[in-house]
Design a protein around this motif. Structure first.
Motif, PDB file in Angstrom:
ATOM      1  N   CYS A 483       0.852  -1.192   0.000  1.00 41.37           N
ATOM      2  CA  CYS A 483       0.000   0.000   0.000  1.00 41.37           C
ATOM      3  C   CYS A 483       0.886   1.240   0.000  1.00 41.37           C
ATOM      4  CB  CYS A 483      -0.915  -0.009   1.223  1.00 41.37           C
ATOM      5  SG  CYS A 483      -1.882   1.502   1.426  1.00 41.37           S
ATOM      6  N   TYR A 484       0.694   2.113  -0.991  1.00 44.21           N
ATOM      7  CA  TYR A 484       1.410   3.379  -1.099  1.00 44.21           C
ATOM      8  C   TYR A 484       0.422   4.534  -0.959  1.00 44.21           C
ATOM      9  CZ  TYR A 484       4.821   0.407  -3.623  1.00 44.21           C
ATOM     10  OH  TYR A 484       5.690  -0.583  -4.006  1.00 44.21           O
ATOM     11  N   ASP A 485       0.915   5.694  -0.480  1.00 41.47           N
ATOM     12  CA  ASP A 485       0.123   6.901  -0.698  1.00 41.47           C
ATOM     13  C   ASP A 485       0.494   7.436  -2.075  1.00 41.47           C
ATOM     14  OD1 ASP A 485       2.530   8.320  -0.481  1.00 41.47           O
ATOM     15  OD2 ASP A 485       2.103   9.059   1.537  1.00 41.47           O
ATOM     16  N   PHE A 486      -0.164   8.508  -2.524  1.00 42.43           N
ATOM     17  CA  PHE A 486       0.039   8.961  -3.896  1.00 42.43           C
ATOM     18  C   PHE A 486       1.387   9.646  -4.110  1.00 42.43           C
ATOM     19  CE2 PHE A 486      -4.315   7.848  -4.425  1.00 42.43           C
ATOM     20  CZ  PHE A 486      -4.500   7.676  -5.783  1.00 42.43           C
ATOM     21  N   SER A 487       2.133   9.889  -3.034  1.00 47.94           N
ATOM     22  CA  SER A 487       3.497  10.408  -3.176  1.00 47.94           C
ATOM     23  C   SER A 487       4.515   9.280  -3.266  1.00 47.94           C
ATOM     24  CB  SER A 487       3.833  11.323  -1.999  1.00 47.94           C
ATOM     25  OG  SER A 487       3.885  10.585  -0.784  1.00 47.94           O
ATOM     26  N   GLY A 488       4.049   8.025  -3.019  1.00 48.43           N
ATOM     27  CA  GLY A 488       4.937   6.872  -3.103  1.00 48.43           C
ATOM     28  C   GLY A 488       5.409   6.351  -1.762  1.00 48.43           C
ATOM     29  N   LEU A 489       4.979   6.975  -0.663  1.00 44.25           N
ATOM     30  CA  LEU A 489       5.389   6.520   0.664  1.00 44.25           C
ATOM     31  C   LEU A 489       4.691   5.209   0.993  1.00 44.25           C
ATOM     32  CD1 LEU A 489       7.025   7.255   3.215  1.00 44.25           C
ATOM     33  CD2 LEU A 489       4.967   8.344   4.107  1.00 44.25           C
ATOM     34  N   VAL A 490       5.469   4.198   1.368  1.00 39.11           N
ATOM     35  CA  VAL A 490       4.911   2.886   1.690  1.00 39.11           C
ATOM     36  C   VAL A 490       4.176   2.954   3.022  1.00 39.11           C
ATOM     37  CG1 VAL A 490       5.430   0.470   2.180  1.00 39.11           C
ATOM     38  CG2 VAL A 490       6.686   1.668   0.381  1.00 39.11           C
ATOM     39  N   GLN A 491       2.885   2.540   3.009  1.00 41.13           N
ATOM     40  CA  GLN A 491       2.078   2.527   4.229  1.00 41.13           C
ATOM     41  C   GLN A 491       2.149   1.177   4.930  1.00 41.13           C
ATOM     42  OE1 GLN A 491       0.445   5.585   5.070  1.00 41.13           O
ATOM     43  NE2 GLN A 491       1.808   6.117   3.371  1.00 41.13           N
ATOM     44  N   TRP A 492       2.128   0.106   4.175  1.00 43.02           N
ATOM     45  CA  TRP A 492       2.275  -1.228   4.745  1.00 43.02           C
ATOM     46  C   TRP A 492       2.544  -2.231   3.618  1.00 43.02           C
ATOM     47  CZ3 TRP A 492      -1.399  -4.246   2.515  1.00 43.02           C
ATOM     48  CH2 TRP A 492      -2.638  -3.683   2.220  1.00 43.02           C
ATOM     49  N   LYS A 493       3.010  -3.398   4.017  1.00 38.92           N
ATOM     50  CA  LYS A 493       3.276  -4.483   3.067  1.00 38.92           C
ATOM     51  C   LYS A 493       2.739  -5.772   3.667  1.00 38.92           C
ATOM     52  CE  LYS A 493       6.911  -6.720   0.343  1.00 38.92           C
ATOM     53  NZ  LYS A 493       8.348  -6.684  -0.043  1.00 38.92           N
ATOM     54  N   TYR A 494       1.963  -6.506   2.884  1.00 37.87           N
ATOM     55  CA  TYR A 494       1.371  -7.768   3.340  1.00 37.87           C
ATOM     56  C   TYR A 494       1.987  -8.916   2.545  1.00 37.87           C
ATOM     57  CZ  TYR A 494      -2.053 -11.458   4.215  1.00 37.87           C
ATOM     58  OH  TYR A 494      -2.655 -12.636   4.555  1.00 37.87           O
ATOM     59  N   SER A 495       2.439  -9.940   3.275  1.00 31.77           N
ATOM     60  CA  SER A 495       2.979 -11.138   2.636  1.00 31.77           C
ATOM     61  C   SER A 495       2.707 -12.318   3.558  1.00 31.77           C
ATOM     62  CB  SER A 495       4.482 -10.986   2.385  1.00 31.77           C
ATOM     63  OG  SER A 495       4.991 -12.133   1.739  1.00 31.77           O
ATOM     64  N   ASP A 496       2.129 -13.387   3.011  1.00 31.93           N
ATOM     65  CA  ASP A 496       1.767 -14.532   3.836  1.00 31.93           C
ATOM     66  C   ASP A 496       1.680 -15.761   2.944  1.00 31.93           C
ATOM     67  OD1 ASP A 496      -0.350 -16.407   5.258  1.00 31.93           O
ATOM     68  OD2 ASP A 496       0.385 -15.034   6.801  1.00 31.93           O
ATOM     69  N   SER A 497       2.011 -16.916   3.514  1.00 33.61           N
ATOM     70  CA  SER A 497       1.944 -18.159   2.734  1.00 33.61           C
ATOM     71  C   SER A 497       0.521 -18.476   2.297  1.00 33.61           C
ATOM     72  CB  SER A 497       2.507 -19.318   3.568  1.00 33.61           C
ATOM     73  OG  SER A 497       1.770 -19.475   4.780  1.00 33.61           O
ATOM     74  N   LEU A 498      -0.458 -17.832   2.942  1.00 38.17           N
ATOM     75  CA  LEU A 498      -1.851 -18.005   2.565  1.00 38.17           C
ATOM     76  C   LEU A 498      -2.108 -17.541   1.136  1.00 38.17           C
ATOM     77  CD1 LEU A 498      -4.784 -18.612   3.656  1.00 38.17           C
ATOM     78  CD2 LEU A 498      -4.921 -16.172   4.184  1.00 38.17           C
ATOM     79  N   LEU A 499      -1.315 -16.564   0.679  1.00 39.40           N
ATOM     80  CA  LEU A 499      -1.529 -15.956  -0.637  1.00 39.40           C
ATOM     81  C   LEU A 499      -0.283 -16.140  -1.498  1.00 39.40           C
ATOM     82  CD1 LEU A 499      -3.424 -14.191  -2.401  1.00 39.40           C
ATOM     83  CD2 LEU A 499      -2.303 -12.194  -1.396  1.00 39.40           C
ATOM     84  N   ARG A 500      -0.390 -16.944  -2.552  1.00 38.88           N
ATOM     85  CA  ARG A 500       0.746 -17.230  -3.426  1.00 38.88           C
ATOM     86  C   ARG A 500       0.427 -16.796  -4.862  1.00 38.88           C
ATOM     87  NH1 ARG A 500      -0.181 -21.800  -0.688  1.00 38.88           N
ATOM     88  NH2 ARG A 500      -0.737 -23.000  -2.564  1.00 38.88           N
ATOM     89  N   LYS A 501       1.364 -16.109  -5.453  1.00 42.81           N
ATOM     90  CA  LYS A 501       1.225 -15.531  -6.789  1.00 42.81           C
ATOM     91  C   LYS A 501      -0.054 -14.687  -6.909  1.00 42.81           C
ATOM     92  CE  LYS A 501       4.256 -17.728 -10.018  1.00 42.81           C
ATOM     93  NZ  LYS A 501       4.432 -18.198 -11.390  1.00 42.81           N
ATOM     94  N   PRO A 502      -0.106 -13.585  -6.173  1.00 45.01           N
ATOM     95  CA  PRO A 502      -1.297 -12.720  -6.254  1.00 45.01           C
ATOM     96  C   PRO A 502      -1.331 -11.950  -7.570  1.00 45.01           C
ATOM     97  CG  PRO A 502       0.370 -11.711  -4.857  1.00 45.01           C
ATOM     98  CD  PRO A 502       0.894 -13.065  -5.229  1.00 45.01           C
ATOM     99  N   TYR A 503      -2.493 -11.916  -8.192  1.00 46.58           N
ATOM    100  CA  TYR A 503      -2.677 -11.166  -9.433  1.00 46.58           C
ATOM    101  C   TYR A 503      -3.783 -10.112  -9.246  1.00 46.58           C
ATOM    102  CZ  TYR A 503       0.471 -13.920 -12.367  1.00 46.58           C
ATOM    103  OH  TYR A 503       1.574 -14.494 -12.941  1.00 46.58           O
ATOM    104  N   GLY A 504      -4.992 -10.395  -9.716  1.00 45.72           N
ATOM    105  CA  GLY A 504      -6.054  -9.389  -9.661  1.00 45.72           C
ATOM    106  C   GLY A 504      -6.311  -8.866  -8.262  1.00 45.72           C
TER     107      GLY A 504
END
Length: 576
Positions: A483-504
């Protein structure tokens, strides 16, 4: 003496059995005064600080302002203070007898008035709120009158269509033509009458607003400190009542835009004698051309009871429909307000349109000159989407109509484009060589663009979505959602084995993030803060290799397209 109309005789002189015409009025003393008594009043030690006004001006004040007492009925002393704890006015003796323990008391004299060169904040907020209300009502009236004109123009256009179609056949259809003309006239008349009724209601509210404006002006000029202090509550109640009436018209659909459309019988072209109808007239009242803007004091505005967020544990999806697209390589999907669905085949120059019940309707080419076009869709408005070309030439995006699947406009880019999103005239795309790029649609042909800071440079074949504040990037390369704000600052990052190769990736009305896990064969919903994730659809639900996903916020429907060519339509509910 605080009445709607102050007597014309001096109260002091009347007490001495003398009849003298009053010239001014003292709100603190609650007495009308003649010229001699006014002079004495202004030099007397006990009353020289009182502010008198002419009788004519005082009588212009609203009746509820004039009825506000300045003296304590229990102790016959001047009301000088206000106790916030008890929400009551009090005199010095009241403070001693009943408010010793109260910590929040203020002197009325500390309340600024127009006479001191200041406008009370509460009264100023009333003015702003009532101006907003007046503006919104005027705009709504103008919009309703515009809709009346539109209906008349649409009526004429439909009548021309009917006549043109009528000339293509013979006189056997005269009676059917008359039926349809009568129907369009009746509908125009019926809904025109409904609009006129709304206009009448809005004009009635405007009259009330004009009265409040006039009262506020007189209070600012002539009311005492106490009267202004207490009167603002009544103003707030009146304005809130007006706002609720106007907002109720809006919420009840009275400002929905009525649009007439004419549909002809499909058998007309074949000129079959069994034709029973010449056509039909449809009225569409879903679209709104107007909206309300409240910029005044929040305390005096209408507060909508909406839920700003909901826990992802409370989300429930129910399968409405599953159908086979019979085409592999689906990488994009979208829905129109009418319920039509679009599906996009990757690099196949092929846009597929299906009806609300899942039946096939049409197949369209995106670009007549090229073959390997197409990757993702993003909805622009009720009937248009942008289509990205993907990683093959030309470097373009295409504006397409949802309900006809026809191209309307082409924009040339400076890079290949895959995943798309559109927010507030900003077009966001996952490019091949320059990371996530943001194009400003307000500039002709998307000539102005910038690269989102902190986003990876290699985002080919990835997806993106957005809301008013943030951009959400689904990156299959490292199995992450960022998740970025519109200036490009990262708000958070989600990564978990529950979700592999996320697309749409897509958002619901509460900014919960739905992601298609291509390798994990599931749909995962992530909380708006990125701290929680939950599988809502999995392999046991028949989900295999999902790629494209779209959430219709108006209908709370989730559309999913698997890369293998199977589509799913889910109904989303929230147990709040």
């Amino acid at each position: 003496m605080a009445t709607d109309e102050i007597a014309s005789f001096c109260n002091i002189c009347l007490a001495r059995d003398q009849n003298k015409l009053a010239k001014e009025y003292c709100p603190q003393c609650e007495e009308a005064l003649c010229g001699d008594c006014v002079h004495h009043h202004k030099i007397s030690k006990s009353t020289k600080s009182h502010q008198t006004i002419s009788l004519e001006k005082y009588n212009k004040l609203p009746s509820f302002i004039k009825q506000i007492k300045h003296n304590c009925e229990e102790h016959d002393c001047f009301l000088e203070c206000y106790c916030k704890s008890h929400d009551s006015l009090c005199c010095k003796r009241c403070l001693i007898s009943g408010h010793k323990e109260c910590k929040e008391t203020i002197f009325i004299e500390d309340f600024p008035t127009p006479s001191t060169g200041y406008h009370p904040v509460a009264l100023h907020n009333i003015e702003k709120a009532v101006k907003d209300l007046d503006t919104n009502i005027c705009f709504a009236i103008k919009d309703r009158k515009r809709n009346l004109t539109d209906l008349l123009e649409q009526k004429q256009k439909i009548l021309e269509q009917i006549k043109k179609k009528r000339k293509e056949i013979n006189t056997v259809l005269d009676n059917l033509e008359g039926v349809l003309i009568d129907k369009v006239s009746a509908i125009e008349k019926e809904y025109g009458r409904k609009i006129e009724e709304v206009i009448a209601k809005l004009e009635d509210e405007k009259k009330k607003v004009d009265e409040i404006i006039e009262d506020v002006d007189s209070v600012k000029m002539f009311a005492s400190n106490l009267q202004i202090f207490m009167g603002t509550k009544t103003f707030q109640e009146k304005v809130l009542s007006n706002e609720m009436n106007v907002q109720k018209l809006y919420d009840n659909g009275n400002l929905n835009n009525f649009t007439m459309q004419c549909t002809f019988n499909d058998k007309m072209e074949g000129f079959i004698k069994e034709i029973k109808t010449f056509g039909d007239i449809e009225i569409d009242s879903r679209e709104k051309h107007s909206s309300f803007s409240w910029t005044g004091d929040k305390s005096s505005q209408i507060t909508k009871s909406t839920v700003s967020e909901t826990l992802i544990e409370n989300i429930h999806l129910m399968l409405e429909r599953k159908f086979d697209i019979c085409r592999s390589g689906l990488t994009g999907c979208a829905m129109s307000e009418a319920g039509n669905m679009l599906f996009l085949q990757a690099h196949a120059n092929n846009l597929l349109r299906y009806g609300a019940n899942g039946q096939f309707k049409s197949e369209s080419r995106i670009n007549s000159k090229y073959f390997q076009i197409g990757y993702d869709l993003t909805v622009i408005d009720s009937n248009t989407v942008f289509v990205s070309s993907g990683g093959y030439s030309p470097q373009q995006i295409y504006l397409m109509e949802i309900d006809s699947a026809r191209p309307r406009q082409v924009f040339k880019l400076d890079d290949f484009c895959c995943g798309l999103s559109y927010q507030n005239e900003l077009f966001i795309c996952c490019s091949y060589y320059h990371g996530i790029k943001i194009y400003d649609r307000s500039h002709q042909q998307l000539t102005y663009n910038r690269t989102l800071n902190n986003a990876p440079s290699d985002v080919h074949d990835t997806y993106v979505t957005s809301n008013e504040n943030f951009i959400f990037h689904s990156n299959w390369c490292d199995n992450s959602i960022v998740c970025y704000d519109f200036s490009g600052l990262v708000q958070w990052k989600y990564s978990d084995s529950l979700l592999r190769k996320p697309y749409g990736i897509t958002l619901d009305s509460f900014s919960n993030i739905y992601v298609a896990g291509s390798e994990s064969n599931n749909i995962v919903v992530i909380s708006p803060d990125g701290k929680q994730g939950r599988e809502v659809i999995g392999p046991t639900d028949g989900m295999v290799n999902p790629r494209a996903i779209y959430f219709d916020k108006n209908k709370s429907m989730l559309l999913i397209a698997s890369y293998n060519g199977v589509a799913f339509l889910y109904n989303a509910t929230y147990n709040i």
